[in-house]
Design a protein around this motif. Sequence first.
Motif, PDB file in Angstrom:
ATOM      1  N   GLY A 172     -52.348 -41.062  21.952  1.00  0.00           N
ATOM      2  CA  GLY A 172     -51.669 -42.170  22.605  1.00  0.00           C
ATOM      3  C   GLY A 172     -50.342 -42.470  21.931  1.00  0.00           C
ATOM      4  N   LEU A 173     -49.286 -42.559  22.698  1.00  0.00           N
ATOM      5  CA  LEU A 173     -47.967 -42.809  22.136  1.00  0.00           C
ATOM      6  C   LEU A 173     -47.851 -44.195  21.529  1.00  0.00           C
ATOM      7  CD1 LEU A 173     -45.838 -41.195  24.986  1.00  0.00           C
ATOM      8  CD2 LEU A 173     -46.264 -40.250  22.721  1.00  0.00           C
ATOM      9  N   SER A 174     -48.760 -45.107  21.896  1.00  0.00           N
ATOM     10  CA  SER A 174     -48.739 -46.466  21.353  1.00  0.00           C
ATOM     11  C   SER A 174     -49.846 -46.702  20.340  1.00  0.00           C
ATOM     12  CB  SER A 174     -48.861 -47.485  22.499  1.00  0.00           C
ATOM     13  OG  SER A 174     -47.790 -47.352  23.417  1.00  0.00           O
ATOM     14  N   ASP A 175     -50.404 -45.632  19.792  1.00  0.00           N
ATOM     15  CA  ASP A 175     -51.467 -45.745  18.797  1.00  0.00           C
ATOM     16  C   ASP A 175     -50.933 -46.469  17.564  1.00  0.00           C
ATOM     17  OD1 ASP A 175     -53.522 -45.311  16.885  1.00  0.00           O
ATOM     18  OD2 ASP A 175     -54.076 -43.432  17.838  1.00  0.00           O
ATOM     19  N   GLN A 176     -51.572 -47.587  17.196  1.00  0.00           N
ATOM     20  CA  GLN A 176     -51.163 -48.350  16.022  1.00  0.00           C
ATOM     21  C   GLN A 176     -52.217 -48.316  14.919  1.00  0.00           C
ATOM     22  OE1 GLN A 176     -50.112 -52.290  17.438  1.00  0.00           O
ATOM     23  NE2 GLN A 176     -48.237 -51.552  18.414  1.00  0.00           N
ATOM     24  N   ASP A 179     -50.911 -43.964  13.589  1.00  0.00           N
ATOM     25  CA  ASP A 179     -49.657 -43.938  14.334  1.00  0.00           C
ATOM     26  C   ASP A 179     -49.326 -42.555  14.879  1.00  0.00           C
ATOM     27  OD1 ASP A 179     -49.378 -46.582  13.700  1.00  0.00           O
ATOM     28  OD2 ASP A 179     -47.963 -46.255  12.058  1.00  0.00           O
ATOM     29  N   TYR A 182     -44.473 -39.033  15.543  1.00  0.00           N
ATOM     30  CA  TYR A 182     -43.205 -38.585  16.115  1.00  0.00           C
ATOM     31  C   TYR A 182     -42.448 -37.709  15.115  1.00  0.00           C
ATOM     32  CZ  TYR A 182     -43.605 -41.976  19.946  1.00  0.00           C
ATOM     33  OH  TYR A 182     -44.028 -42.679  21.048  1.00  0.00           O
ATOM     34  N   THR A 188     -42.167 -35.281  20.461  1.00  0.00           N
ATOM     35  CA  THR A 188     -43.558 -35.660  20.735  1.00  0.00           C
ATOM     36  C   THR A 188     -44.523 -34.491  20.710  1.00  0.00           C
ATOM     37  OG1 THR A 188     -43.180 -35.464  23.124  1.00  0.00           O
ATOM     38  CG2 THR A 188     -42.884 -37.657  22.124  1.00  0.00           C
ATOM     39  N   PRO A 239     -49.739 -43.172  27.460  1.00  0.00           N
ATOM     40  CA  PRO A 239     -48.984 -44.312  26.926  1.00  0.00           C
ATOM     41  C   PRO A 239     -49.838 -45.316  26.157  1.00  0.00           C
ATOM     42  CG  PRO A 239     -49.392 -44.618  29.262  1.00  0.00           C
ATOM     43  CD  PRO A 239     -49.903 -43.241  28.923  1.00  0.00           C
ATOM     44  N   GLY A 241     -53.241 -46.600  23.445  1.00  0.00           N
ATOM     45  CA  GLY A 241     -53.422 -46.705  22.013  1.00  0.00           C
ATOM     46  C   GLY A 241     -54.509 -45.800  21.464  1.00  0.00           C
ATOM     47  N   HIS A 242     -55.333 -46.374  20.556  1.00  0.00           N
ATOM     48  CA  HIS A 242     -56.282 -45.598  19.762  1.00  0.00           C
ATOM     49  C   HIS A 242     -57.671 -45.657  20.405  1.00  0.00           C
ATOM     50  CE1 HIS A 242     -57.257 -43.623  15.969  1.00  0.00           C
ATOM     51  NE2 HIS A 242     -58.338 -44.360  15.886  1.00  0.00           N
TER      52      HIS A 242
END
Length: 262
Positions: A172-176, A179, A182, A188, A239, A241-242
């Motif tokens: 997921g590009l929004s994985d917090q 992370d 990148y 990507t 797009p 997250g985790h």
Amino acid sequence: MRQLLVCLWMGLQAPVAQACTGQDACELGERSYHLRVPDSWDGASPLPVLLHFHGWGRAGGLIVRHDRIATGKVAEDVLLVAPTGLGGSWDFRRVGSRDSAFARAVLEDVAARYPVLADAIFVSGYSYGAYMAWRFVCDDGADIAGLLAVAGSFADTAPCEAAPREVRQVYGLSDQVLDFPYGPAGETDTPVALWRDRFDCNEANENPTPTEWNARSFLTFERQIWTCAGGRIVLDLHPGGHFIPHDWIPIQVDEILQDQRP
């Protein structure tokens, strides 16, 4: 490497044969794993195997009833095997991990209990379990049909002595939590950079094909595929997250098995 790891583990722990499935753990020395027999199995035919490493703080008993893993193709036709990490985690930071030896011992124990398809062994993992899946195939993955990693990958500089036949990664590009890795210029494709190098994906044979791909998760994925000298690499980006996207793991297993059919 595989023989060394197995001998190390088996020398310390002696497996005890017993009937086990579902929430009844399969004991292996002082450790254990869980398994789920596929719904359509006739009791005799050799089975594909999916060895899945759970995320941090989890255990194998959760995986065999997980609605994003034990579903679809996996639930119907694949022997799902779920080892349990010590303290709910995995030893993935070093080459020759104790958990690589444990995982190989689990696969050997499973093969002693059930008929398995030796050319259809898959390894998957989520989060810290994805790191462990990478570690296992790097330590001992020459016979693995596919690495299926969710939300976790190694850097391209990580030591890696072996390789599976195919790699599939979703992130997921929004994985917090872990992370998204990148590249220095915002690239990507870095989650699979190690394998692109190992599989000899140079300019002559690199063929990325971004496409939209949808599953029951109602996410839109951008898929890139590299067909390289050393094997195929698939990277699915979304797009979110985790988390484990619905159906992603069963769909990857199904696609690879279909490709193997004559």
